[in-house]
Scaffold this active site. Structure first.
Site, PDB file in Angstrom:
ATOM      1  CB  THR A  90      56.030  49.537  55.521  1.00  0.00           C
ATOM      2  OG1 THR A  90      57.053  50.258  55.762  1.00  0.00           O
ATOM      3  CG2 THR A  90      56.273  48.246  56.194  1.00  0.00           C
ATOM      4  CE  LYS A 149      55.377  54.268  56.184  1.00  0.00           C
ATOM      5  NZ  LYS A 149      55.085  54.445  57.321  1.00  0.00           N
ATOM      6  CD  GLU A 163      52.514  60.170  63.209  1.00  0.00           C
ATOM      7  OE1 GLU A 163      51.472  60.064  62.499  1.00  0.00           O
ATOM      8  OE2 GLU A 163      53.644  60.595  63.091  1.00  0.00           O
TER       9      GLU A 163
END
Length: 277
Positions: free
Chosen positions: A31, A143, A176
């Site tokens: 992204t 990811k 996270e």
């Protein structure tokens, strides 16, 4: 701005139902923020994309091809968000890939989400997720398209007053946010989680670490216990779309918006490779 899509370089928006990204989450994604018609930190994103593909055994499209298609979509937009998805391709049912496949590349460009400037100056409120992140060294940092733990975590709250949540792993270590990486400052040292067993190695995370080291700031990448975070002097979150958000509260623990978070915002804005291609 509407949504623009390219699938394997063609302006279509439909994918075959036999695509393994849809069927099994067999793929990776990036992204990327778009500013002034330019993708930010594109080189870093493409390098991570390639590393993710390599880890999953997927042939990564050539960087120049991806770069050309990304620029084609975002060049006429002042700001936006580009998402790249690379799946292993199409196949009959079954987990095993039937020999070499042709990966599918899906690139979309959408409008940027609207965030109040106050979030960048006054900070955000966090909560603690009940959902834990699985420990899996083989997938740590990547990811990949399997984001169910983050989806479950993000759906634990509906309050517009809470913008993000902290996720722990199954051993109870801080990793996270649901969509971001976490930093905190304690005793003058900048700390962030070691992502060798869980979590995503974020692009803005890497920028902040690099810039902090160049500025002479001590950076400690380690396993973090929750009480360390609760006793921190300041906390901030990072991702490619939001940049850097200071944190003003986690559950009942209040923090001051500190100088390191504001400095990190400047590091990201002024990084020499922000618009490198």
């Amino acid at each position: 701005m509407g949504c623009s899509t390219l699938i394997n370089g063609k302006p279509v928006s439909v994918i075959d139902i036999s695509d393994r990204g849809l069927q099994y989450g067999d793929g990776v994604f990036e992204t990327i923020a778009v500013s002034h018609g330019q993708p930010e930190f594109l080189v870093r994103h493409l390098q991570r994309l390639q590393a993710g593909c390599q880890a999953l055994g997927i042939e990564c499209p050539q960087h120049h091809l991806l770069s050309d298609e990304i620029h084609m979509l975002c060049s006429q937009q002042h700001s936006g968000v580009v998402k790249i998805q690379i799946t292993s391709g199409q196949s009959a049912r079954g987990y095993r890939r039937p020999g070499p496949l042709s990966p599918n590349r899906i690139i979309t460009c959408q409008a940027s989400p609207e965030h109040s400037q106050q979030l960048y100056t006054s900070g955000i409120k966090l909560r603690l997720c009940r959902q834990r992140l699985s420990i899996n060294p083989a997938l740590a940092g990547i990811k990949h398209l399997n984001r169910l733990e983050q989806v479950i975590g993000r759906n634990e709250w509906n309050s517009a007053d809470i913008h993000e949540a902290v996720m722990l792993d199954t051993d109870g270590y801080v990793i996270e946010g649901t969509m971001s990486n976490l930093f905190f400052v304690a005793n003058g040292c900048l700390k962030t989680a070691l992502l060798d067993r869980a979590g995503v190695a974020g692009i803005i995370r890497s920028v902040v670490i690099d810039q902090a080291k160049q500025a002479g700031v001590v950076v400690d990448i380690k396993r973090i216990k929750l009480n360390e975070l609760l006793n921190a002097d300041e906390v901030f979150m990072t991702n490619s779309v939001i940049g850097v958000w200071p944190v003003r509260q986690l559950e009942t623990r209040a923090y001051q918006v500190g100088p390191t978070a504001l400095q990190a915002q400047n590091w990201v804005t002024n990084a020499s490779d922000r618009f490198a291609t």
